[in-house]
Design an enzyme around this catalytic site. Structure first.
Site, PDB file in Angstrom:
ATOM      1  CB  ILE A 139      -0.953  -0.005   1.215  1.00 44.74           C
ATOM      2  CG1 ILE A 139      -1.896  -1.218   1.152  1.00 44.74           C
ATOM      3  CG2 ILE A 139      -1.755   1.300   1.268  1.00 44.74           C
ATOM      4  CD1 ILE A 139      -2.784  -1.246  -0.076  1.00 44.74           C
ATOM      5  CB  CYS A 289      -9.166  -3.127   0.744  1.00 42.26           C
ATOM      6  SG  CYS A 289      -8.940  -4.843   1.280  1.00 42.26           S
ATOM      7  CG  ASN A 320       3.356  -9.475   1.137  1.00 43.73           C
ATOM      8  OD1 ASN A 320       3.691 -10.432   0.447  1.00 43.73           O
ATOM      9  ND2 ASN A 320       3.592  -8.228   0.787  1.00 43.73           N
ATOM     10  CB  THR A 347     -13.668 -10.200   6.674  1.00 36.27           C
ATOM     11  OG1 THR A 347     -13.627  -8.810   6.332  1.00 36.27           O
ATOM     12  CG2 THR A 347     -15.117 -10.644   6.674  1.00 36.27           C
TER      13      THR A 347
END
Length: 481
Positions: A139, A289, A320, A347
Site C-alpha cells: 500500500i 479495503c 503478504n 473479516t
C-alpha cells in the site's frame, strides 16, 4: 472507399482530436490545478489511446459511447475561463448539455456549469501539504505512486519522506526498484533516480527523503524541513489512539492509518462519512479495503430501499500476511500455502460498517475466503431490503449512482458479460458493481462487487488525505444529491 476504410479514417480522425486534447488537459492541470475528468476518470497524463478507450468505456455505464468530437468543445471552452483549482467532468458537461433545452451555446453552458470555479467564486491555490509515509510495503508504494502522480502544479500534496527500518547494503536502491517496477501494477509512469549519499529518491522531480528508524520516537521531522505534515502509517503495527499518537512528533500534524482503527479512532470511508471528521481530529483510520468496497453500495441501497439485514462474503486475493508454503502462523488457517489453497478466514469489514454508517440499523455479518490470485477481490453482498423491487430497478439505481451521485468516485458500474478479476487491476473506484451477476427477487438483492484491494483502496486513502489537508477541490458539474 470500403466500409473498413471508413472505419479506419474515422479512427485516425479521433486520434487527431485526442492528440489535440492532451496539451489542453496538461496545461489546465499544471497552471490552474484543474483536473479534467470523464465520468469520474482522470484524463491527466493519459495517452491518445487511453483517452479514446476511456471515452468508449462510457457506454458500459451510460448506455452509449461518448466521442472525443463531443467532449473537445467543452475542453476548449474551459481553457477560455478564469478557472481556479477544481475537478471538471467533461463527460458530465456533454451529457447535461444534450439534455438542456435553453438554446445556450457550448461556451455559455460551460461557463454556467462551472461558475463556482471561476472569477470571484474560485478558490485560490493552496500551499502544498507535506506528506510522510511510515512504511513502504504494497500500500505504501502505491500511495507513493499516486502522490507523485498528483503533484501536478505543486500546490497539492507533496511526498517529502519515507520512514523504514534499515535493510542493509543498497537498501535505498532496492526500495527504489520496487517503486519503479511492480509485478501487478506495472512500470512506474516516469523516471526514478537514487542519490545514495543523501538517502534520497527522486521520482518525476519529487525529492523523497528516506529516513531510517526503528521507532517513531527516533525521528524529528523538522530536521528534514518537514512541517505540518500528514503521516500515513502503512505498517498496521499500531491501530489504536495510544499507539498511533507516537507519530505526533515535531513536524507531524495528523496521522492516517491504512488499516481498520481500534477503539475511538474514527474509521473513514471517503464518500460516505469523511464529512463527519472534526477539523481538530489528528488520528484517522481509512478502514479496510473490503469496508471501503461494501459501505458505499450499502449506503446507496439503504438510501433507496432500506436495508433490514445483510451478509457479505468476500473472495479475497491472498496477501503478504499469508505463507507461500505451509508454515507456522498465529491464525488458524493462514499458515497454509496461499498460492495453493482457498483459505477460509475472518473479516472485520462487516463489524466495521457500523463505524462508517452509524445510522444503518441493519445487522451485517461477514466472512472471507482467501484465494490464489495476487490482486482484485469480490464482495458478495446479500441484502434483505425494506421493500420489494426488481433487478432492472436496482441496476438502474446503481448505474445512476455511479454516474451522478456523490458516490460516483467510489462506485463504478460494468455490464460486460465476460468480466473477470484481472480486468479490474488498477481500478480507482472503491468497488465496481457487476450488473450481469446481480440478482434480485422480491425484497432480496445480491450484489457482486469487484474491487482492486490494493490500488482502489490506495485511491480512497489519498482522497481522505486530500480532504483532511484541505486540497480536495470541488467537482463540476456538481453531483446530484
Amino acid at each position: 472507399m470500403t466500409v473498413n476504410d471508413d472505419s479506419f479514417t474515422n479512427w485516425k480522425h479521433r486520434e487527431e482530436i485526442a492528440e489535440s486534447m492532451i496539451p489542453l488537459i496538461g496545461k489546465l492541470h499544471r497552471e490552474r490545478d484543474v483536473t479534467v475528468l470523464l465520468h469520474s476518470r482522470s484524463l491527466v497524463n493519459k495517452s491518445v489511446v487511453s483517452l479514446l478507450k476511456t471515452h468508449r468505456f462510457v457506454r458500459q455505464i451510460a448506455g452509449e459511447e461518448l466521442s472525443v468530437t463531443e467532449t473537445l468543445p467543452f475542453l476548449q471552452a474551459l481553457t477560455t475561463l478564469d478557472l481556479g483549482p477544481s475537478q471538471i467532468d467533461i463527460g458530465r458537461l456533454a451529457e447535461e448539455y444534450r439534455a438542456d433545452d435553453r438554446g445556450l451555446s457550448i461556451e455559455e453552458f460551460t461557463a454556467q456549469a462551472v461558475a463556482g470555479a471561476t472569477g470571484e467564486n474560485k478558490i485560490e491555490c493552496r500551499e502544498g501539504r507535506d506528506v510522510v509515509l511510515y512504511g513502504f510495503g504494497r500500500i505504501g508504494r502505491l500511495v507513493a505512486r499516486l502522490l507523485i502522480e498528483k503533484a501536478g502544479s505543486g500546490n497539492g500534496l507533496r511526498l517529502r519522506a519515507i520512514v523504514v527500518r534499515g535493510g542493509g547494503d543498497q537498501d535505498i536502491v532496492k526500495r527504489a526498484s520496487l517503486l519503479r517496477r511492480d509485478s501487478i501494477h506495472g512500470q512506474f509512469q516516469g523516471t526514478i533516480t537514487v542519490d545514495e549519499a543523501n538517502s534520497t529518491i527522486v521520482a518525476n522531480g519529487n525529492e523523497i527523503k528516506v529516513i531510517y528508524a526503528n521507532d517513531p520516537s527516533e525521528v524529528d521531522y523538522t530536521a528534514y524541513g518537514i512541517k505540518d505534515a500528514i503521516l500515513i502509517d502503512n505498517t498496521g503495527k499500531w491501530r489504536d489512539r495510544e499507539g498511533l499518537s507516537q507519530h505526533l512528533r515535531p513536524g507531524v500534524d495528523k496521522v492516517v492509518l491504512t488499516a481498520p482503527g481500534k477503539g475511538d479512532v474514527p474509521n473513514i470511508v471517503h464518500g460516505v462519512n469523511h464529512d463527519s471528521l472534526k477539523p481538530d481530529e489528528r488520528i484517522i483510520s481509512c478502514a479496510s479495503c473490503t469496508t471501503n468496497a461494501i459501505v458505499p453500495p450499502l449506503k446507496a441501497m439503504d438510501d433507496e430501499y432500506g436495508v433490514l439485514r445483510g451478509h457479505v462474503e468476500t473472495v479475497h486475493s491472498f496477501t503478504n500476511d499469508q505463507n507461500l508454503l505451509d508454515n507456522y502462523h498465529k491464525a488458524d488457517r493462514r499458515g497454509r500455502s496461499a498460492p495453493l489453497n482457498m483459505v477460509i478466514t475472518e473479516t472485520g469489514a462487516a463489524s466495521a460498517v457500523s463505524k462508517a454508517l452509524p445510522d444503518l440499523k441493519a445487522h451485517i455479518t461477514g466472512s472471507s475466503i482467501r484465494v490464489p490470485v495476487p490482486d482484485v477481490s469480490i464482495a458478495i453482498l446479500n441484502l434483505q431490503l425494506a421493500r420489494e423491487t426488481t433487478r432492472e430497478e436496482v441496476l438502474d439505481h446503481l448505474r445512476e449512482v455511479s454516474l451522478t451521485s456523490p458516490l460516483r468516485r467510489q462506485i463504478d458500474f460494468i455490464s460486460t458479460p465476460d468480466a473477470v478479476s484481472s480486468d479490474f487491476i488498477g481500478s480507482r473506484h472503491a468497488s465496481i458493481v457487476d450488473a450481469g451477476a446481480t440478482k434480485v427477487e422480491g425484497d432480496n438483492a445480491i450484489l457482486y462487487l469487484w474491487y482492486d484491494n490494493e490500488f482502489g483502496y490506495s485511491c480512497q486513502v489519498i482522497r481522505v488525505v486530500q480532504h483532511v489537508s484541505g486540497v480536495e477541490y470541488p467537482t463540476y458539474p456538481a453531483p446530484a444529491v
